[in-house]
Design a protein around this motif. Sequence first.
Motif, PDB file in Angstrom:
ATOM      1  N   GLY A  32       0.807  -1.214   0.000  1.00  0.00           N
ATOM      2  CA  GLY A  32       0.000   0.000   0.000  1.00  0.00           C
ATOM      3  C   GLY A  32       0.838   1.260   0.000  1.00  0.00           C
ATOM      4  O   GLY A  32       1.894   1.341   0.610  1.00  0.00           O
ATOM      5  N   ASP A  33       0.343   2.273  -0.729  1.00  0.00           N
ATOM      6  CA  ASP A  33       0.954   3.599  -0.755  1.00  0.00           C
ATOM      7  C   ASP A  33       2.449   3.584  -1.044  1.00  0.00           C
ATOM      8  O   ASP A  33       3.213   4.337  -0.455  1.00  0.00           O
ATOM      9  CB  ASP A  33       0.675   4.349   0.547  1.00  0.00           C
ATOM     10  CG  ASP A  33      -0.797   4.660   0.728  1.00  0.00           C
ATOM     11  OD1 ASP A  33      -1.514   4.795  -0.286  1.00  0.00           O
ATOM     12  OD2 ASP A  33      -1.220   4.764   1.873  1.00  0.00           O
ATOM     13  N   ASN A  34       2.880   2.724  -1.941  1.00  0.00           N
ATOM     14  CA  ASN A  34       4.263   2.670  -2.402  1.00  0.00           C
ATOM     15  C   ASN A  34       5.274   2.301  -1.325  1.00  0.00           C
ATOM     16  O   ASN A  34       6.446   2.610  -1.451  1.00  0.00           O
ATOM     17  CB  ASN A  34       4.653   3.985  -3.078  1.00  0.00           C
ATOM     18  CG  ASN A  34       3.838   4.234  -4.316  1.00  0.00           C
ATOM     19  OD1 ASN A  34       3.555   3.319  -5.065  1.00  0.00           O
ATOM     20  ND2 ASN A  34       3.441   5.467  -4.516  1.00  0.00           N
ATOM     21  N   VAL A  35       4.848   1.668  -0.267  1.00  0.00           N
ATOM     22  CA  VAL A  35       5.769   1.138   0.740  1.00  0.00           C
ATOM     23  C   VAL A  35       5.769  -0.373   0.593  1.00  0.00           C
ATOM     24  O   VAL A  35       4.721  -1.002   0.601  1.00  0.00           O
ATOM     25  CB  VAL A  35       5.363   1.531   2.174  1.00  0.00           C
ATOM     26  CG1 VAL A  35       6.269   0.852   3.194  1.00  0.00           C
ATOM     27  CG2 VAL A  35       5.416   3.039   2.341  1.00  0.00           C
ATOM     28  N   ASP A  36       6.945  -0.936   0.427  1.00  0.00           N
ATOM     29  CA  ASP A  36       7.075  -2.376   0.308  1.00  0.00           C
ATOM     30  C   ASP A  36       7.643  -2.963   1.586  1.00  0.00           C
ATOM     31  O   ASP A  36       8.243  -2.255   2.398  1.00  0.00           O
ATOM     32  CB  ASP A  36       7.981  -2.746  -0.873  1.00  0.00           C
ATOM     33  CG  ASP A  36       7.275  -2.609  -2.202  1.00  0.00           C
ATOM     34  OD1 ASP A  36       6.187  -3.199  -2.342  1.00  0.00           O
ATOM     35  OD2 ASP A  36       7.795  -1.927  -3.096  1.00  0.00           O
ATOM     36  N   PHE A  37       7.422  -4.254   1.769  1.00  0.00           N
ATOM     37  CA  PHE A  37       7.928  -4.970   2.934  1.00  0.00           C
ATOM     38  C   PHE A  37       8.745  -6.160   2.477  1.00  0.00           C
ATOM     39  O   PHE A  37       8.403  -6.814   1.501  1.00  0.00           O
ATOM     40  CB  PHE A  37       6.776  -5.486   3.813  1.00  0.00           C
ATOM     41  CG  PHE A  37       6.192  -4.435   4.685  1.00  0.00           C
ATOM     42  CD1 PHE A  37       6.591  -4.313   6.011  1.00  0.00           C
ATOM     43  CD2 PHE A  37       5.265  -3.544   4.191  1.00  0.00           C
ATOM     44  CE1 PHE A  37       6.062  -3.321   6.821  1.00  0.00           C
ATOM     45  CE2 PHE A  37       4.730  -2.555   4.993  1.00  0.00           C
ATOM     46  CZ  PHE A  37       5.133  -2.445   6.314  1.00  0.00           C
ATOM     47  N   GLY A  38       9.828  -6.448   3.194  1.00  0.00           N
ATOM     48  CA  GLY A  38      10.642  -7.632   2.960  1.00  0.00           C
ATOM     49  C   GLY A  38      10.697  -8.451   4.232  1.00  0.00           C
ATOM     50  O   GLY A  38      10.661  -7.902   5.337  1.00  0.00           O
ATOM     51  N   PHE A  39      10.790  -9.769   4.079  1.00  0.00           N
ATOM     52  CA  PHE A  39      10.868 -10.685   5.208  1.00  0.00           C
ATOM     53  C   PHE A  39      12.193 -11.424   5.128  1.00  0.00           C
ATOM     54  O   PHE A  39      12.430 -12.180   4.204  1.00  0.00           O
ATOM     55  CB  PHE A  39       9.701 -11.668   5.198  1.00  0.00           C
ATOM     56  CG  PHE A  39       8.366 -10.984   5.218  1.00  0.00           C
ATOM     57  CD1 PHE A  39       7.970 -10.250   6.320  1.00  0.00           C
ATOM     58  CD2 PHE A  39       7.517 -11.053   4.133  1.00  0.00           C
ATOM     59  CE1 PHE A  39       6.744  -9.609   6.343  1.00  0.00           C
ATOM     60  CE2 PHE A  39       6.291 -10.418   4.150  1.00  0.00           C
ATOM     61  CZ  PHE A  39       5.904  -9.689   5.257  1.00  0.00           C
ATOM     62  N   GLN A  40      13.083 -11.173   6.083  1.00  0.00           N
ATOM     63  CA  GLN A  40      14.424 -11.759   6.094  1.00  0.00           C
ATOM     64  C   GLN A  40      14.499 -12.854   7.149  1.00  0.00           C
ATOM     65  O   GLN A  40      14.402 -12.583   8.342  1.00  0.00           O
ATOM     66  CB  GLN A  40      15.460 -10.669   6.389  1.00  0.00           C
ATOM     67  CG  GLN A  40      16.890 -11.161   6.495  1.00  0.00           C
ATOM     68  CD  GLN A  40      17.391 -11.818   5.230  1.00  0.00           C
ATOM     69  OE1 GLN A  40      17.255 -13.038   5.085  1.00  0.00           O
ATOM     70  NE2 GLN A  40      17.957 -11.047   4.334  1.00  0.00           N
ATOM     71  N   ALA A  41      14.657 -14.104   6.708  1.00  0.00           N
ATOM     72  CA  ALA A  41      14.738 -15.236   7.634  1.00  0.00           C
ATOM     73  C   ALA A  41      16.162 -15.733   7.841  1.00  0.00           C
ATOM     74  O   ALA A  41      16.388 -16.628   8.642  1.00  0.00           O
ATOM     75  CB  ALA A  41      13.861 -16.386   7.130  1.00  0.00           C
ATOM     76  N   ASP A  42      17.132 -15.151   7.143  1.00  0.00           N
ATOM     77  CA  ASP A  42      18.523 -15.543   7.333  1.00  0.00           C
ATOM     78  C   ASP A  42      19.063 -14.776   8.539  1.00  0.00           C
ATOM     79  O   ASP A  42      19.283 -13.565   8.477  1.00  0.00           O
ATOM     80  CB  ASP A  42      19.325 -15.218   6.076  1.00  0.00           C
ATOM     81  CG  ASP A  42      20.781 -15.647   6.176  1.00  0.00           C
ATOM     82  OD1 ASP A  42      21.297 -15.843   7.299  1.00  0.00           O
ATOM     83  OD2 ASP A  42      21.407 -15.767   5.107  1.00  0.00           O
ATOM     84  N   SER A  43      19.281 -15.464   9.652  1.00  0.00           N
ATOM     85  CA  SER A  43      19.679 -14.787  10.884  1.00  0.00           C
ATOM     86  C   SER A  43      21.027 -14.084  10.750  1.00  0.00           C
ATOM     87  O   SER A  43      21.290 -13.124  11.472  1.00  0.00           O
ATOM     88  CB  SER A  43      19.707 -15.772  12.050  1.00  0.00           C
ATOM     89  OG  SER A  43      20.656 -16.795  11.804  1.00  0.00           O
ATOM     90  N   SER A  44      21.860 -14.504   9.814  1.00  0.00           N
ATOM     91  CA  SER A  44      23.141 -13.816   9.626  1.00  0.00           C
ATOM     92  C   SER A  44      22.975 -12.506   8.864  1.00  0.00           C
ATOM     93  O   SER A  44      23.856 -11.661   8.879  1.00  0.00           O
ATOM     94  CB  SER A  44      24.140 -14.717   8.910  1.00  0.00           C
ATOM     95  OG  SER A  44      23.760 -14.914   7.557  1.00  0.00           O
TER      96      SER A  44
END
Length: 128
Positions: free
Chosen positions: A49-61
């Motif tokens: 929404g409203d040109n904001v993207d989300f990323g999900f990082q599962a690599d703990s390093s």
Amino acid sequence: MTKALSRLNYVEIPVTDSAVSSEFFAAAFGWKLTAFGPTYAATTQGGAGDNVDFGFQADSSEATTAPLAVIHVDDLDATLARVRAAGGTVTRAAFDFPGGRRFHFREPGGNELAAWTLSDGASDPAPE
């Protein structure tokens, strides 16, 4: 700098499983996510929404300990110099990723953020 190139446009969230988090946000909020490998997924083109993207990082390093606000800038080197001059501390040196380049920094209040710019030939993720 123009307003469009100095704006928060991405938030990266540390997760334990990017696929599980992707499924949750797709079901709960209708977000469309793209897997960029086994430990990273993201919305693209303002998918949250409203040109904001989300990323999900599962690599703990690779993951930060808290959500990471990411600011899109037009000149990464100039921004790095301004961050340092303003009292910021670089926490991760500039690195390339598909479509861009970024660095992480801590502002004097203690929050870690990142600044990024497009790679040559890449298109703006949220053109005006």
